[in-house]
Design an enzyme around this catalytic site. Structure first.
Site, PDB file in Angstrom:
ATOM      1  N   LYS A  63       2.283   9.928   8.325  1.00  0.00           N
ATOM      2  CA  LYS A  63       1.525   9.493   9.508  1.00  0.00           C
ATOM      3  C   LYS A  63       1.984  10.105  10.846  1.00  0.00           C
ATOM      4  CE  LYS A  63      -1.148   5.775   7.748  1.00  0.00           C
ATOM      5  NZ  LYS A  63      -0.816   5.034   6.542  1.00  0.00           N
ATOM      6  N   PHE A 108       0.853  -1.194   0.000  1.00  0.00           N
ATOM      7  CA  PHE A 108       0.000   0.000   0.000  1.00  0.00           C
ATOM      8  C   PHE A 108       0.885   1.239   0.000  1.00  0.00           C
ATOM      9  CE2 PHE A 108      -2.363   3.526   1.817  1.00  0.00           C
ATOM     10  CZ  PHE A 108      -3.482   3.522   0.993  1.00  0.00           C
ATOM     11  N   ASP A 155       9.172   2.715   1.958  1.00  0.00           N
ATOM     12  CA  ASP A 155       7.966   3.400   2.407  1.00  0.00           C
ATOM     13  C   ASP A 155       7.818   3.099   3.899  1.00  0.00           C
ATOM     14  OD1 ASP A 155       5.412   4.129   3.159  1.00  0.00           O
ATOM     15  OD2 ASP A 155       4.487   3.556   1.255  1.00  0.00           O
TER      16      ASP A 155
HETATM   17  C1  LIG Z   1      -0.945   5.396   5.094  1.00  0.00           C
HETATM   18  C2  LIG Z   1       0.096   4.944   4.146  1.00  0.00           C
HETATM   19  C3  LIG Z   1       0.343   5.633   2.940  1.00  0.00           C
HETATM   20  C4  LIG Z   1      -0.502   6.797   2.477  1.00  0.00           C
HETATM   21  O1  LIG Z   1      -0.425   7.905   3.330  1.00  0.00           O
HETATM   22  P1  LIG Z   1      -1.506   9.090   3.151  1.00  0.00           P
HETATM   23  O2  LIG Z   1      -1.050  10.123   4.147  1.00  0.00           O
HETATM   24  O3  LIG Z   1      -2.848   8.513   3.479  1.00  0.00           O
HETATM   25  O4  LIG Z   1      -1.441   9.563   1.757  1.00  0.00           O
HETATM   26  C5  LIG Z   1       1.364   5.184   2.145  1.00  0.00           C
HETATM   27  N1  LIG Z   1       2.120   4.125   2.488  1.00  0.00           N
HETATM   28  C6  LIG Z   1       1.911   3.453   3.631  1.00  0.00           C
HETATM   29  C7  LIG Z   1       2.792   2.290   3.963  1.00  0.00           C
HETATM   30  C8  LIG Z   1       0.889   3.821   4.494  1.00  0.00           C
HETATM   31  O5  LIG Z   1       0.666   3.118   5.609  1.00  0.00           O
END
Ligand SMILES: *Cc1c(COP(=O)(O)O)cnc(C)c1O
Length: 391
Positions: free
Chosen positions: A244, A128, A215
């Protein structure tokens, strides 16, 4: 309720009014234990004094000037972030998806500099990376992509935690310029790879002269018991994205770079009106200062171990519990059948949890959770799991 909000979320029937630490209160003054932290955002808990203080002071002075000028808080935050991460340069955004967009653009620029005209990035099943067009194209979940085709090109997908699959693609595809991977897949089901998986990816990226891009939007900011998850592996990636928990609830994202990725962007290559504004940076500075002035990151490791040991104790004889896995306070309890109803049942019992991939209970409690709250979390959720699996 006749709402004017676009129905992109199936929301639970509760509205929270205030919070304190790991507690939240709804409009009827009902109290809930928050074991999700707004999806790994409020790592310091709700209404944290240092964050509150920082944004109050900053908002009395200056909210925004734009990136046409120097922003002192941005410089300070970049200093602190690079010091804590071992990375060297930062681009600030407002969200995780935007931080990943910056990473994807860095990878493409890196490729073009090597005369690769159609640069491609290796991404993973069940990953994700966000909801913008490029990041949903990188995401390994057909439900998130369906209806939004055509997808952005330039991604090659392989299974997660399978080094051989990466090697095969690298041997066959000379257009690969980067690997974009989560140290632990969060939305994908709290999937924890082999302990040396990131080390092996680092070695392949060096061998093939491509960018290792992590990420860490969910795994970062102390969540796994280190400031960043890659610090468990003793490596440095070329690119690392954060968001986050960086602002503990104030929106801010960051794309960090090192080595061959550090100097790729030049003036005019990328931008953001709000990215790194004085207010957001003041919150993030308060978060990082709080983490370095305390042992909360180490506590995340210890508390995660304690929580999972307690769950093992309570659930070891339940044959429907497939697996309890964690790194620090990133915790997954996998059942052998779908269990999304547990989210509503837990809410009714005063506990906030999440279920991802239908069968995995995901817990992301705040780093400040205390022993009494840990007992309440383990007791309440174990009881609900027993009821759910042995009705
Ligand atoms: C939450 C998340 C995103 C996206 O972040 P947003 O602030 O909602 O755009 C991307 N990568 C990972 C691993 C996430 O947990």
């Amino acid at each position: 309720m006749n709402s004017h909000i676009m129905p992109t979320y199936a929301r639970l029937a509760v509205t929270f009014e205030r919070g304190e630490g790991a507690w939240l209160w709804d409009e009827n003054n009902q109290r809930y234990l928050d074991a999700l932290s707004g999806i790994a955002v409020c790592n310091l808990g709700h209404a944290h004094a240092a964050v509150h203080e920082a944004i109050c002071q900053q908002s009395a002075k200056l909210l925004h000037t734009s990136n046409l000028y120097h922003v002192a808080n941005q410089e300070k935050l970049a200093d602190k972030l690079t010091e804590m991460s071992g990375m060297t340069n930062v681009f600030f955004s407002n969200s995780g998806a935007e931080a990943n967009e910056a990473a994807i653009k860095l990878a493409r620029k890196f490729g073009h500099a090597k005369s690769i005209s159609t640069p491609a990035i290796i991404v993973f099943d069940s990953s994700f990376h966000g909801r913008t067009l490029a990041t949903l194209s990188a995401t390994g979940n057909a439900k998130i992509q369906h209806g939004f085709e055509p997808l952005v090109e330039g991604f090659v997908r392989v299974p997660y935690n399978d080094i051989g699959a990466i090697k095969t693609v690298l041997a066959e595809n000379a257009s690969i310029v980067a690997i974009l991977v989560e140290p632990i897949q969060g939305e994908g089901g709290v999937n924890i790879p082999a302990p040396d998986y990131l080390n092996q990816i680092r070695a392949l990226c060096d061998e093939f002269d491509i960018l290792m891009m992590l990420d860490e939007i969910q795994t970062g900011i102390g969540r796994t018991g280190k400031f960043l998850a890659f610090q468990h592996n003793g490596i440095i990636p070329d690119v690392c994205t954060l968001a986050k928990a960086l602002g503990n609830g104030v929106p801010i994202g960051a794309c960090l770079a090192h080595g061959k990725a550090a100097e790729l962007f030049t003036a005019g290559n990328h931008g953001s009106t709000f990215g790194g504004n004085p207010l957001a940076c003041s919150a993030a500075l308060a978060v990082l200062t709080t983490l370095t002035d305390s042992d909360l990151i180490a506590q995340a490791g210890e508390k995660g171990d304690a929580i999972c040991a307690a769950f093992h104790e309570k659930l070891h004889s339940n044959s429907h519990v497939v697996n309890i896995r964690h790194l620090g306070l990133m915790i997954g309890i996998e059942l052998d059948k779908p269990c999304s109803e547990l989210v509503g049942k837990a809410l009714n019992a005063g506990l906030l949890i999440n279920v991802t991939q239908d069968k995995v209970i995901r817990l992301l409690p705040p780093l400040i959770i205390d022993a009494t709250q840990i007992t309440q979390l383990v007791d309440t959720l174990s009881m609900l799991i027993q009821e759910q699996t042995n009705p």
